[in-house]
Design an enzyme around this catalytic site. Structure first.
Site, PDB file in Angstrom:
ATOM      1  N   ASN A  13       0.870  -1.238   0.081  1.00 40.68           N
ATOM      2  CA  ASN A  13       0.083   0.113  -0.016  1.00 40.68           C
ATOM      3  C   ASN A  13       1.009   1.234   0.135  1.00 40.68           C
ATOM      4  O   ASN A  13       1.649   1.742   1.057  1.00 40.68           O
ATOM      5  CB  ASN A  13      -0.810  -0.061   1.279  1.00 40.68           C
ATOM      6  N   LYS A  15      -0.052   3.860  -0.172  1.00 37.51           N
ATOM      7  CA  LYS A  15      -0.537   5.503   0.252  1.00 37.51           C
ATOM      8  C   LYS A  15      -0.359   6.730  -0.653  1.00 37.51           C
ATOM      9  O   LYS A  15      -0.500   6.431  -1.938  1.00 37.51           O
ATOM     10  CB  LYS A  15       0.022   5.808   1.635  1.00 37.51           C
ATOM     11  N   HIS A  99      -9.479   0.995   4.474  1.00 34.27           N
ATOM     12  CA  HIS A  99      -8.466   1.169   5.460  1.00 34.27           C
ATOM     13  C   HIS A  99      -8.750   2.240   6.450  1.00 34.27           C
ATOM     14  O   HIS A  99      -9.537   3.137   6.347  1.00 34.27           O
ATOM     15  CB  HIS A  99      -7.377   1.993   4.495  1.00 34.27           C
ATOM     16  N   GLU A 101      -7.151   4.653   7.758  1.00 34.88           N
ATOM     17  CA  GLU A 101      -6.703   5.880   7.287  1.00 34.88           C
ATOM     18  C   GLU A 101      -8.126   6.707   6.621  1.00 34.88           C
ATOM     19  O   GLU A 101      -8.342   7.836   6.789  1.00 34.88           O
ATOM     20  CB  GLU A 101      -5.615   6.138   6.537  1.00 34.88           C
ATOM     21  N   GLU A 171      -5.370  -5.035  10.568  1.00 33.00           N
ATOM     22  CA  GLU A 171      -4.555  -4.197  10.686  1.00 33.00           C
ATOM     23  C   GLU A 171      -5.020  -3.517  11.885  1.00 33.00           C
ATOM     24  O   GLU A 171      -5.763  -2.334  11.886  1.00 33.00           O
ATOM     25  CB  GLU A 171      -4.768  -3.073   9.405  1.00 33.00           C
ATOM     26  N   GLY A 177       2.244   2.221  10.593  1.00 35.71           N
ATOM     27  CA  GLY A 177       2.923   3.387  10.587  1.00 35.71           C
ATOM     28  C   GLY A 177       3.784   3.589  11.870  1.00 35.71           C
ATOM     29  O   GLY A 177       4.176   4.964  11.831  1.00 35.71           O
ATOM     30  N   SER A 217       3.230  -2.191  10.302  1.00 41.88           N
ATOM     31  CA  SER A 217       4.523  -2.147  10.593  1.00 41.88           C
ATOM     32  C   SER A 217       5.367  -3.587  10.227  1.00 41.88           C
ATOM     33  O   SER A 217       6.450  -3.853  10.841  1.00 41.88           O
ATOM     34  CB  SER A 217       5.071  -1.713  11.864  1.00 41.88           C
TER      35      SER A 217
HETATM   36  C1  PEP Z   1      -0.989   0.142   5.766  1.00 42.96           C
HETATM   37  O1  PEP Z   1      -1.143   1.097   5.777  1.00 42.96           O
HETATM   38  O2  PEP Z   1      -1.646  -0.879   5.240  1.00 42.96           O
HETATM   39  C2  PEP Z   1       0.071  -0.343   6.744  1.00 42.96           C
HETATM   40  C3  PEP Z   1       0.083  -1.624   7.018  1.00 42.96           C
HETATM   41  O3  PEP Z   1       1.253   0.545   6.903  1.00 42.96           O
HETATM   42  P1  PEP Z   1       2.719   0.293   7.560  1.00 42.96           P
HETATM   43  O4  PEP Z   1       3.269  -0.833   7.115  1.00 42.96           O
HETATM   44  O5  PEP Z   1       3.335   1.198   7.358  1.00 42.96           O
HETATM   45  O6  PEP Z   1       2.459   0.113   9.143  1.00 42.96           O
END
Ligand code: PEP
Length: 257
Positions: A13, A15, A99, A101, A171, A177, A217
């Site tokens: 992703n 983003k 997601h 976000e 998630e 993040g 992460s």
């Molecule tokens: C994501 O945005 O789906 C995600 C898992 O981000 P990160 O790996 O940066 O935590």
């Protein structure tokens, strides 16, 4: 992972990162680092303006492309939105939905995520439906209640046949993040519970065929342990999908038995 029953998927992703002129170089760098034998499906989900370049760049290599969102409407007076047919016409095969976000920044509700999931399935796209609890919800012991509500809502009126195309990404919001990863045991517990819920809703056979990803992460160091869990069938990767070598290292971690 359980390759006998379901696909392992590593999805990046991106983003709101990168620009169109960087896509070709990224894919060219990634290609030689992909495993010789296919150990997982690899998906890149760049922002909309990068999709045409991504689809072009991955031609001939075993990488699929997906969007990060779509409109629930088919077409018409929805300024600033992007429709499903615009994505499928480009040959993208996946779309990330719900997601955290988008839920936080754009007020996406569980009902809206369901509408988008149904629309994506109707158009033949594979939705990667994201669910996850906040830090407060985890601290208060509400993780599974929250996840179960999100999963049930997203899948409302999704048929058993359509479920075969659905990918679920667990998630935890507190791990996205932040550099804080859920432990392999924490992630496995939730993914196992999601599968148990799918079993209740759709039966054992259907539930064991659904790929459930972990996201939050995930990186080259922790991927192997997370992916060794029986109900974690891959990863949705944010930060670590932006550098070909880091992303390739996570893909390589799917080679374990
Ligand atoms: C994501 O945005 O789906 C995600 C898992 O981000 P990160 O790996 O940066 O935590």
């Amino acid at each position: 992972m359980n390759r006998r029953y379901r696909k392992t998927i590593i999805a990046g992703n991106w983003k709101m990162n990168m620009v169109p002129s960087q896509v070709k170089g990224f894919v060219e760098e990634l290609k030689p680092m992909l495993p010789k034998t296919r150990t997982c499906d690899v998906v890149l989900c760049p922002p909309y303006p990068l999709l045409p370049a991504a689809v072009k760049a991955v031609k001939g290599c075993r990488v699929d492309v997906g969007a990060q969102n779509i409109s629930e409407f088919a077409s018409g007076a929805h300024t600033g939105e992007v429709s499903l047919s615009m994505i499928t016409d480009l040959d993208a095969r996946y779309v990330i939905l719900g997601h955290s976000e988008r839920r936080a920044d754009n007020g996406e509700t569980d009902l809206l995520v369901n509408a988008k999931t149904l629309a994506a399935l109707g158009a033949g796209l594979r939705p990667i439906v994201c669910v996850g609890e906040s830090e407060q919800e985890r601290e208060r012991g509400l993780t599974m209640e929250r996840i179960a509500y999100q999963v049930k809502s997203a899948l409302w009126s999704v048929t058993p046949d359509q479920l075969k195309k659905v990918v679920i990404a667990y998630e935890p919001i507190w791990a996205i993040g932040t550099g804080k990863t859920a432990t392999a045991a924490q992630a496995q517990e939730v993914c196992q519970n999601i599968r148990a819920l799918l079993r209740e809703l759709y039966g054992a056979r259907a539930a064991r065929g659904v790929s459930i990803l972990y996201g939050g992460s995930m990186n080259a160091k922790n991927a192997a342990e997370l992916l060794s869990q029986p109900d974690i069938d891959g990863g949705l990767i944010g930060g670590a999908s932006l550098k070909p070598a880091d992303f390739a290292a996570i893909i390589a971690a799917t080679a374990q038995e």
